[in-house]
Enzyme design. Sequence first.
Site, short mmCIF file in Angstrom:
data_model
loop_
_atom_site.label_atom_id
_atom_site.label_comp_id
_atom_site.label_asym_id
_atom_site.label_seq_id
_atom_site.Cartn_x
_atom_site.Cartn_y
_atom_site.Cartn_z
N CYS A 23 -13.54 -26.50 -19.24
CA CYS A 23 -14.51 -27.03 -20.21
C CYS A 23 -15.59 -26.02 -20.61
O CYS A 23 -16.29 -26.21 -21.60
CB CYS A 23 -15.16 -28.30 -19.66
SG CYS A 23 -13.94 -29.59 -19.35
N HIS B 251 -21.51 -29.69 -23.61
CA HIS B 251 -20.12 -30.12 -23.43
C HIS B 251 -20.08 -31.65 -23.41
O HIS B 251 -20.79 -32.29 -22.64
CB HIS B 251 -19.59 -29.53 -22.12
CG HIS B 251 -18.28 -30.12 -21.71
ND1 HIS B 251 -17.23 -30.29 -22.59
CD2 HIS B 251 -17.85 -30.61 -20.52
CE1 HIS B 251 -16.21 -30.83 -21.96
NE2 HIS B 251 -16.57 -31.04 -20.70
N ASN C 299 -13.65 -36.51 -23.95
CA ASN C 299 -13.89 -35.15 -23.46
C ASN C 299 -12.70 -34.28 -23.89
O ASN C 299 -11.60 -34.43 -23.38
CB ASN C 299 -14.01 -35.22 -21.92
CG ASN C 299 -14.22 -33.85 -21.29
OD1 ASN C 299 -14.02 -32.81 -21.93
ND2 ASN C 299 -14.60 -33.84 -20.03
N1 COA Z 1 -11.89 -48.52 -15.28
C1 COA Z 1 -12.38 -49.35 -14.33
N2 COA Z 1 -12.77 -48.92 -13.12
C2 COA Z 1 -12.63 -47.61 -12.87
C3 COA Z 1 -12.12 -46.70 -13.81
C4 COA Z 1 -11.74 -47.21 -15.06
N3 COA Z 1 -11.25 -46.45 -16.04
N4 COA Z 1 -12.12 -45.46 -13.28
C5 COA Z 1 -12.62 -45.59 -12.05
N5 COA Z 1 -12.93 -46.89 -11.79
C6 COA Z 1 -13.49 -47.47 -10.58
C7 COA Z 1 -13.31 -46.64 -9.37
O1 COA Z 1 -12.04 -46.86 -8.79
C8 COA Z 1 -14.42 -47.12 -8.48
O2 COA Z 1 -14.03 -48.30 -7.86
P1 COA Z 1 -14.47 -48.62 -6.35
O3 COA Z 1 -15.97 -48.69 -6.39
O4 COA Z 1 -13.81 -49.91 -6.09
O5 COA Z 1 -13.95 -47.47 -5.54
C9 COA Z 1 -15.55 -47.47 -9.46
O6 COA Z 1 -14.90 -47.58 -10.76
C10 COA Z 1 -16.63 -46.41 -9.57
O7 COA Z 1 -15.99 -45.13 -9.66
P2 COA Z 1 -16.82 -43.81 -9.75
O8 COA Z 1 -15.90 -42.67 -9.79
O9 COA Z 1 -17.88 -43.87 -8.72
O10 COA Z 1 -17.48 -44.05 -11.20
P3 COA Z 1 -18.55 -43.17 -11.91
O11 COA Z 1 -19.68 -43.98 -12.32
O12 COA Z 1 -18.80 -41.88 -11.18
O13 COA Z 1 -17.79 -42.82 -13.25
C11 COA Z 1 -16.64 -40.97 -14.21
C12 COA Z 1 -16.57 -42.12 -13.21
C13 COA Z 1 -15.36 -40.16 -14.09
C14 COA Z 1 -16.77 -41.54 -15.59
C15 COA Z 1 -17.88 -40.09 -13.89
O14 COA Z 1 -17.89 -39.79 -12.53
C16 COA Z 1 -17.90 -38.85 -14.70
O15 COA Z 1 -18.08 -38.88 -15.90
N6 COA Z 1 -17.76 -37.71 -14.03
C17 COA Z 1 -17.78 -36.43 -14.67
C18 COA Z 1 -16.52 -36.25 -15.42
C19 COA Z 1 -16.61 -35.04 -16.24
O16 COA Z 1 -17.59 -34.78 -16.83
N7 COA Z 1 -15.53 -34.29 -16.25
C20 COA Z 1 -15.41 -33.14 -17.00
C21 COA Z 1 -16.40 -32.12 -16.65
S1 COA Z 1 -15.68 -30.67 -17.04
#
Ligand code: COA
Length: 328
Positions: free
Chosen positions: A112, A251, A281
């Site tokens: 990214c 980004h 993204n």
């Molecule tokens: N729909 C519903 N639930 C989902 C899900 C989806 N698409 N994806 C994950 N979950 C669930 C998880 O399983 C977890 O369940 P649990 O509490 O029972 O274990 C819960 O939602 C919370 O997951 P978590 O990973 O803690 O959520 P989050 O608030 O951190 O959001 C992202 C997840 C990926 C959106 C977030 O972490 C994020 O944006 N991270 C950075 C990603 C990024 O920027 N990547 C590129 C950078 S180069």
Amino acid sequence: MGRAAVLTGIGSAVPDRVVTNDAFAARMDTSDEWIRSRTGIRERRLVEPGTATSDLAVLAGSRAMKSAGVADVDAVVLATTTPDHPCPATAPTVASRLGLGAVAAYDVAAVCSGFLYGLASAAGMIALGTAERVLVIAAEAFSTIIDPDDRATAPIFGDGAGAVVLAAGEQSQRGALLGFDLGSDGALADLIIVPAGGSRMKTGASPSDHFFTMRGQAVFKHAVLRMAESSRTVLARTGWPVDAVDWLVGHQANVRILRAVADQLGLPREKAFVNVERFGNTAAASIPIALDDAVAAGLVNPGDRVLLTAFGGGASWGAVTLEWPDPA
Ligand code: COA
């Protein structure tokens, strides 16, 4: 101070196919509400099977050259995580399809952060006198490395390409890239990884080893810290106080990350440009797509002070400053 690299044109291209959050909710255990509230994403563009990264790169590259009013360049730098093939690089194909002749052409792999690494590499060639004009493209058919059934990644990513033309010029010109900061931390390599398909593990034990995996929460935390830190560093190098920044074009990973970076910098959130809701993204491509979008919307205008920053796999990160140029 050596010769400056000046941005003189921009273009982008996204696939026609729009995929909404509801389309994911119909196939897996997720919801429009979850995806919008956790990421800000409403829809993304995805390639049809058979469309490759070079197809998007050629379109974005030709639009950037048209915007710069040029028919040739001396080099093509392509930032991508999803090259057409593991070998060779995709940039020579793109250069050839653009009719650019026997120019230097190579890929840059920084996930990214790839567009910012591509800008730095191109600016280096210009500073050395190796090139007068460089086409920097960032293009991703990212959906080709995503498990379509993985709710943790499939709804987050999109496909697309963006490109700019950099030309040799003066540091005092609008469009000159004024400051750079780049960094990496390989101890975090497993935060974002496609485990198989490379020399470490050619063929995975299971098909899922060939798909992209991400430790979302950890990535979120590191992304905010590194983008804010890199932004502060580049602002100091440029000699801009934070309140001199008109636009933070970060980004487009997640609206919550972009707001958190703005908050950490003490920048009003309205100055953080956001279009992740329409494209998801798009990895390396997200910054040039966002810039082109912001300019087309009349938000980023000539003379505006723009701060670019990204965090990605590697881990890698970076930040760049420029004053937006006048149209060619
Ligand atoms: N729909 C519903 N639930 C989902 C899900 C989806 N698409 N994806 C994950 N979950 C669930 C998880 O399983 C977890 O369940 P649990 O509490 O029972 O274990 C819960 O939602 C919370 O997951 P978590 O990973 O803690 O959520 P989050 O608030 O951190 O959001 C992202 C997840 C990926 C959106 C977030 O972490 C994020 O944006 N991270 C950075 C990603 C990024 O920027 N990547 C590129 C950078 S180069």
